[in-house]
Design a protein around this motif. Structure first.
Motif, PDB file in Angstrom:
ATOM      1  N   GLN A   9       0.846  -1.184   0.000  1.00 21.19           N
ATOM      2  CA  GLN A   9       0.000   0.000   0.000  1.00 21.19           C
ATOM      3  C   GLN A   9       0.879   1.231   0.000  1.00 21.19           C
ATOM      4  N   ALA A  10       0.482   2.211  -0.755  1.00 25.59           N
ATOM      5  CA  ALA A  10       1.239   3.452  -0.869  1.00 25.59           C
ATOM      6  C   ALA A  10       0.679   4.472   0.106  1.00 25.59           C
ATOM      7  N   LYS A  11       1.573   5.215   0.760  1.00 23.15           N
ATOM      8  CA  LYS A  11       1.142   6.203   1.740  1.00 23.15           C
ATOM      9  C   LYS A  11       1.438   7.631   1.323  1.00 23.15           C
ATOM     10  N   GLU A  12       2.573   7.857   0.667  1.00 26.42           N
ATOM     11  CA  GLU A  12       2.944   9.194   0.205  1.00 26.42           C
ATOM     12  C   GLU A  12       3.505   9.074  -1.204  1.00 26.42           C
ATOM     13  N   PHE A  13       3.474  10.177  -1.944  1.00 24.41           N
ATOM     14  CA  PHE A  13       3.932  10.148  -3.318  1.00 24.41           C
ATOM     15  C   PHE A  13       4.877  11.293  -3.611  1.00 24.41           C
ATOM     16  N   ASP A  14       5.932  10.992  -4.352  1.00 28.63           N
ATOM     17  CA  ASP A  14       6.846  12.014  -4.859  1.00 28.63           C
ATOM     18  C   ASP A  14       6.526  12.171  -6.336  1.00 28.63           C
ATOM     19  N   ASP A  15       5.632  13.074  -6.647  1.00 23.19           N
ATOM     20  CA  ASP A  15       5.181  13.254  -8.022  1.00 23.19           C
ATOM     21  C   ASP A  15       6.298  13.700  -8.953  1.00 23.19           C
ATOM     22  N   GLY A 106      -1.890   4.273 -10.642  1.00 22.86           N
ATOM     23  CA  GLY A 106      -2.571   3.159  -9.975  1.00 22.86           C
ATOM     24  C   GLY A 106      -2.099   2.965  -8.548  1.00 22.86           C
ATOM     25  N   LEU A 107      -0.800   3.124  -8.345  1.00 25.32           N
ATOM     26  CA  LEU A 107      -0.258   3.036  -6.981  1.00 25.32           C
ATOM     27  C   LEU A 107      -0.800   4.178  -6.120  1.00 25.32           C
ATOM     28  N   LYS A 108      -0.802   5.350  -6.689  1.00 21.48           N
ATOM     29  CA  LYS A 108      -1.235   6.541  -5.954  1.00 21.48           C
ATOM     30  C   LYS A 108      -2.713   6.446  -5.581  1.00 21.48           C
ATOM     31  N   LYS A 109      -3.529   5.959  -6.495  1.00 22.69           N
ATOM     32  CA  LYS A 109      -4.968   5.871  -6.245  1.00 22.69           C
ATOM     33  C   LYS A 109      -5.354   4.609  -5.486  1.00 22.69           C
ATOM     34  N   GLY A 110      -4.422   3.659  -5.381  1.00 23.87           N
ATOM     35  CA  GLY A 110      -4.654   2.481  -4.558  1.00 23.87           C
ATOM     36  C   GLY A 110      -5.311   1.301  -5.241  1.00 23.87           C
ATOM     37  N   TYR A 111      -5.526   1.349  -6.550  1.00 31.89           N
ATOM     38  CA  TYR A 111      -6.134   0.186  -7.203  1.00 31.89           C
ATOM     39  C   TYR A 111      -5.094  -0.788  -7.735  1.00 31.89           C
ATOM     40  N   ILE A 112      -3.838  -0.381  -7.804  1.00 30.98           N
ATOM     41  CA  ILE A 112      -2.731  -1.308  -8.036  1.00 30.98           C
ATOM     42  C   ILE A 112      -1.990  -1.387  -6.714  1.00 30.98           C
ATOM     43  N   PHE A 113      -1.877  -2.584  -6.176  1.00 27.07           N
ATOM     44  CA  PHE A 113      -1.283  -2.689  -4.852  1.00 27.07           C
ATOM     45  C   PHE A 113      -0.429  -3.945  -4.688  1.00 27.07           C
ATOM     46  N   PRO A 151      -1.849 -10.419  -5.950  1.00 23.74           N
ATOM     47  CA  PRO A 151      -0.767 -10.821  -5.061  1.00 23.74           C
ATOM     48  C   PRO A 151      -0.754 -12.312  -4.746  1.00 23.74           C
ATOM     49  N   MET A 152       0.444 -12.831  -4.410  1.00 23.49           N
ATOM     50  CA  MET A 152       0.573 -14.187  -3.903  1.00 23.49           C
ATOM     51  C   MET A 152       0.904 -14.155  -2.409  1.00 23.49           C
ATOM     52  N   ASN A 153       1.668 -13.146  -1.988  1.00 22.88           N
ATOM     53  CA  ASN A 153       2.038 -13.012  -0.586  1.00 22.88           C
ATOM     54  C   ASN A 153       1.371 -11.760  -0.036  1.00 22.88           C
ATOM     55  N   GLU A 154       0.544 -11.917   0.993  1.00 18.64           N
ATOM     56  CA  GLU A 154      -0.259 -10.810   1.508  1.00 18.64           C
ATOM     57  C   GLU A 154       0.485  -9.870   2.439  1.00 18.64           C
ATOM     58  N   LEU A 155       1.772 -10.126   2.744  1.00 22.13           N
ATOM     59  CA  LEU A 155       2.450  -9.326   3.754  1.00 22.13           C
ATOM     60  C   LEU A 155       3.473  -8.331   3.231  1.00 22.13           C
ATOM     61  N   ALA A 156       3.855  -8.404   1.965  1.00 24.60           N
ATOM     62  CA  ALA A 156       4.829  -7.440   1.431  1.00 24.60           C
ATOM     63  C   ALA A 156       4.100  -6.175   1.047  1.00 24.60           C
ATOM     64  N   ILE A 157       4.477  -5.061   1.660  1.00 22.68           N
ATOM     65  CA  ILE A 157       3.754  -3.819   1.430  1.00 22.68           C
ATOM     66  C   ILE A 157       4.715  -2.671   1.159  1.00 22.68           C
ATOM     67  N   VAL A 158       4.275  -1.727   0.353  1.00 21.07           N
ATOM     68  CA  VAL A 158       5.009  -0.486   0.198  1.00 21.07           C
ATOM     69  C   VAL A 158       4.680   0.353   1.417  1.00 21.07           C
ATOM     70  N   THR A 159       5.710   0.842   2.083  1.00 20.24           N
ATOM     71  CA  THR A 159       5.482   1.608   3.302  1.00 20.24           C
ATOM     72  C   THR A 159       5.586   3.101   3.079  1.00 20.24           C
ATOM     73  N   ASP A 160       6.174   3.529   1.958  1.00 26.06           N
ATOM     74  CA  ASP A 160       6.371   4.958   1.761  1.00 26.06           C
ATOM     75  C   ASP A 160       6.528   5.246   0.281  1.00 26.06           C
ATOM     76  N   VAL A 161       5.766   6.170  -0.221  1.00 24.38           N
ATOM     77  CA  VAL A 161       5.977   6.703  -1.556  1.00 24.38           C
ATOM     78  C   VAL A 161       6.261   8.166  -1.322  1.00 24.38           C
ATOM     79  N   LYS A 162       7.522   8.545  -1.441  1.00 26.96           N
ATOM     80  CA  LYS A 162       8.029   9.851  -1.015  1.00 26.96           C
ATOM     81  C   LYS A 162       7.218  10.990  -1.611  1.00 26.96           C
ATOM     82  N   SER A 163       6.958  11.981  -0.802  1.00 33.65           N
ATOM     83  CA  SER A 163       6.118  13.085  -1.253  1.00 33.65           C
ATOM     84  C   SER A 163       6.759  14.434  -0.996  1.00 33.65           C
TER      85      SER A 163
END
Length: 184
Positions: A9-15, A106-113, A151-163
């Motif tokens: 999941q993405a939390k912040e974005f560096d556009d 897609g990452l920013k809007k959360g539908y690609i995760f 996804p195949m593994n439910e625990l790998a997550i994006v923790t930060d998308v620099k903003s």
């Protein structure tokens, strides 16, 4: 080459730069394919990738692809290291290519995760866990990482998308997806 997928999941974005941080792989959990990645599975491949990057004066350790399609690179991994949770990475999405912009959106809007790795198994071992046979992945050669739909593994997550703009609000994407065998 094998592939293994992880949601994030993405939390912040560096556009401006398209920088994303999170776990490309996690340790210790059994994924939907019956595999469990063990700590230090990426140790040798990361040493080799860093040496290659330095010797050839490259910007990236390995490529970031769209849906594992080697003909559709959309960025690269700037850095990667193992910690107690898994393989933590910093990647840069190429915002100069159309598919990169679409993936970033897609990452920013959360539908690609989901991210996935393309790898070779160098060492593994079959073990029984709670009566089920699982494959412990002891050492892997990492070739690429990809953004993928499922996804195949439910625990790998994006923790930060620099903003640059830390007031960007994307909505809550932290909820669980739910088991695959449950209806919507």
């Amino acid at each position: 080459r094998e592939q293994k997928t992880f949601p994030f999941q993405a939390k912040e974005f560096d556009d401006a730069q398209g920088i994303v941080r999170g776990y490309l792989s996690t340790f210790g959990n059994v994924d939907d394919g019956g595999d469990r990645v063990l700590p230090n599975a990426f140790k040798r491949t990361l040493v080799n990738k860093r040496e290659f990057k330095q010797q050839h004066n490259l910007n990236y350790l390995f490529p970031f692809l769209w849906q594992h399609d080697e003909k559709r690179p959309i960025g690269g991994y700037l850095d990667a290291h193992e910690d107690t949770q898994g393989l933590f990475v910093a990647l840069q999405v190429d915002l100069d290519v159309q598919q990169g912009r679409e993936a970033y959106s897609g990452l920013k809007k959360g539908y690609i995760f989901s991210q996935s790795i393309g790898y070779d198994v160098l060492q593994s071992e079959w073990v029984k866990v709670e009566g089920k046979s699982i494959r412990d992945l002891i050492e892997l050669r990492l070739w690429e990482g990809s953004v993928v739909t499922f996804p195949m593994n439910e625990l790998a997550i994006v923790t930060d998308v620099k903003s640059i703009n830390t007031k960007t609000v994307c909505g809550n994407t932290s909820g669980a997806i739910g088991p695959r065998d449950e209806s919507w």
